[in-house]
Write a protein that holds these residues in place. Structure first.
Motif, mmCIF file in Angstrom:
data_model
loop_
_atom_site.group_PDB
_atom_site.id
_atom_site.type_symbol
_atom_site.label_atom_id
_atom_site.label_comp_id
_atom_site.label_asym_id
_atom_site.label_seq_id
_atom_site.Cartn_x
_atom_site.Cartn_y
_atom_site.Cartn_z
ATOM 1 N N LYS A 1 0.839 -1.201 0.000
ATOM 2 C CA LYS A 1 0.000 0.000 0.000
ATOM 3 C C LYS A 1 0.879 1.258 0.000
ATOM 4 N N GLY B 1 -0.124 2.498 -3.304
ATOM 5 C CA GLY B 1 -1.369 3.190 -2.971
ATOM 6 C C GLY B 1 -2.606 2.324 -2.948
ATOM 7 N N VAL B 2 -2.436 1.047 -3.152
ATOM 8 C CA VAL B 2 -3.595 0.143 -3.152
ATOM 9 C C VAL B 2 -3.252 -1.154 -2.424
ATOM 10 N N PRO C 1 -3.854 1.412 -10.846
ATOM 11 C CA PRO C 1 -4.098 0.371 -9.840
ATOM 12 C C PRO C 1 -5.353 0.645 -9.012
ATOM 13 N N VAL C 2 -6.036 -0.417 -8.649
ATOM 14 C CA VAL C 2 -7.215 -0.330 -7.778
ATOM 15 C C VAL C 2 -7.069 -1.364 -6.663
ATOM 16 N N ASN C 3 -7.811 -1.157 -5.586
ATOM 17 C CA ASN C 3 -7.733 -2.068 -4.455
ATOM 18 C C ASN C 3 -8.191 -3.478 -4.834
HETATM 19 C C1 LIG Z 1 -8.176 1.797 -1.513
HETATM 20 O O1 LIG Z 1 -8.702 1.621 -0.218
HETATM 21 C C2 LIG Z 1 -8.301 2.646 0.683
HETATM 22 C C3 LIG Z 1 -8.840 2.278 2.057
HETATM 23 O O2 LIG Z 1 -8.232 1.082 2.476
HETATM 24 C C4 LIG Z 1 -8.812 3.995 0.220
HETATM 25 O O3 LIG Z 1 -8.353 4.995 1.064
HETATM 26 C C5 LIG Z 1 -8.310 4.248 -1.199
HETATM 27 O O4 LIG Z 1 -8.884 5.423 -1.696
HETATM 28 C C6 LIG Z 1 -8.649 3.096 -2.125
HETATM 29 N N1 LIG Z 1 -7.972 3.327 -3.385
HETATM 30 C C7 LIG Z 1 -8.553 3.128 -4.560
HETATM 31 C C8 LIG Z 1 -7.717 3.427 -5.757
HETATM 32 O O5 LIG Z 1 -9.694 2.719 -4.671
#
Ligand SMILES: *[C@@H]1O[C@H](CO)[C@@H](O)[C@H](O)[C@H]1NC(C)=O
Length: 246
Positions: free
Chosen positions: A196, A200-201, A229-231
């Motif tokens: 992370k 950032g994810v 990238p996405v979570n």
């Molecule tokens: C990923 O999840 C975090 C919280 O865990 C959030 O702050 C962030 O904005 C999310 N990022 C995306 C790219 O969705």
């Protein structure tokens, strides 16, 4: 009058949809899986949630690098693209030869270094990844290149992109920057936090019997080829994770 104008607009729109666009004609900001995504599959990937899978396999690849499993296009709801691939006419069984004959001089050596097979020949592994997953990257369909298409350009473009994403999403360095290095055991949470911090994810961190095996990062695609990238959820590691030396 109004009716015929409307009909010609409909006809023109249908033509625009039917004629594949080359890259330059596509929006560079539309994001796959969002409301701005184009319905033209040359402009936005038809399978807009893309999974980069890197693996940690002792005995394979550099001691300080994850190696590639592949880049897998999924539908926006997370369901898989067709398991047999998306274009049987481009399911090649000789991808190693294609890379040698049609790729740049560094592509083949980078493939050998960062995309070694741990289960079958490199050719079989690369041919499988291309045929099952690469053919599902709709923006790389030969028609999307227009008249400039040269044979196997779709294959070498796909493989080059996957290698570039591996280098950009360098998991070994991301973990090492958080003092997580091979030869120790670390908490799953510390590993997730290191990823992370770097990208950032969150990632999907997978284990086999408590040992790190692979890490997946998910992306949406901006325009045709900018990976955002996405979570990701669904890690199978938990608690303490063994990170062996290679
Ligand atoms: C990923 O999840 C975090 C919280 O865990 C959030 O702050 C962030 O904005 C999310 N990022 C995306 C790219 O969705």
């Amino acid at each position: 009058m109004f009716k015929s104008t409307l009909l010609s607009v409909v006809a023109a729109t249908a033509m625009m949809l039917a004629v594949p666009s080359v890259d330059a004609a596509c929006s560079t900001t539309a994001l796959s899986c969002s409301s701005s995504a184009s319905t033209n599959t040359c402009c936005t990937p038809k399978y807009g949630l893309v999974v980069l899978v890197q693996q940690w396999v002792p005995g394979y690849g550099p001691s300080d690098a994850f190696t590639l499993h592949g880049l897998w296009p999924d539908a926006c709801d997370g369901t898989y693209a067709p398991s047999n691939g998306c274009d049987s006419s481009r399911e090649y069984t000789n991808v190693e030869t294609i890379v040698q004959n049609y790729g740049t001089s560094t592509l083949y050596s980078d493939m050998q270094t960062y995309w070694p097979s741990d289960a079958e020949s490199n050719n079989d592994f690369w041919s499988h990844e291309w045929s099952k997953h690469g053919t599902c990257v709709s923006t790389l369909a030969p028609t999307c290149y227009g008249s400039s298409y040269t044979q196997y350009e779709d294959v070498t473009d796909y493989l080059t992109k996957v290698l570039a994403l591996r280098a950009q999403y360098d998991l070994y360095t991301a973990l090492a920057n958080a003092k997580i290095t091979p030869g120790g055991s670390y908490t799953y949470t510390a590993m997730q936090n290191a990823i992370k911090a770097a990208f950032g994810v969150t990632a999907k961190i997978d284990c086999s019997s408590g040992t790190l095996s692979d890490i997946e990062i998910n992306f949406n695609v901006k325009g045709t080829s900018t990976y955002v990238p996405v979570n990701t959820t669904g890690s199978t590691c938990s608690g303490t994770v063994k990170y062996p030396t290679k």
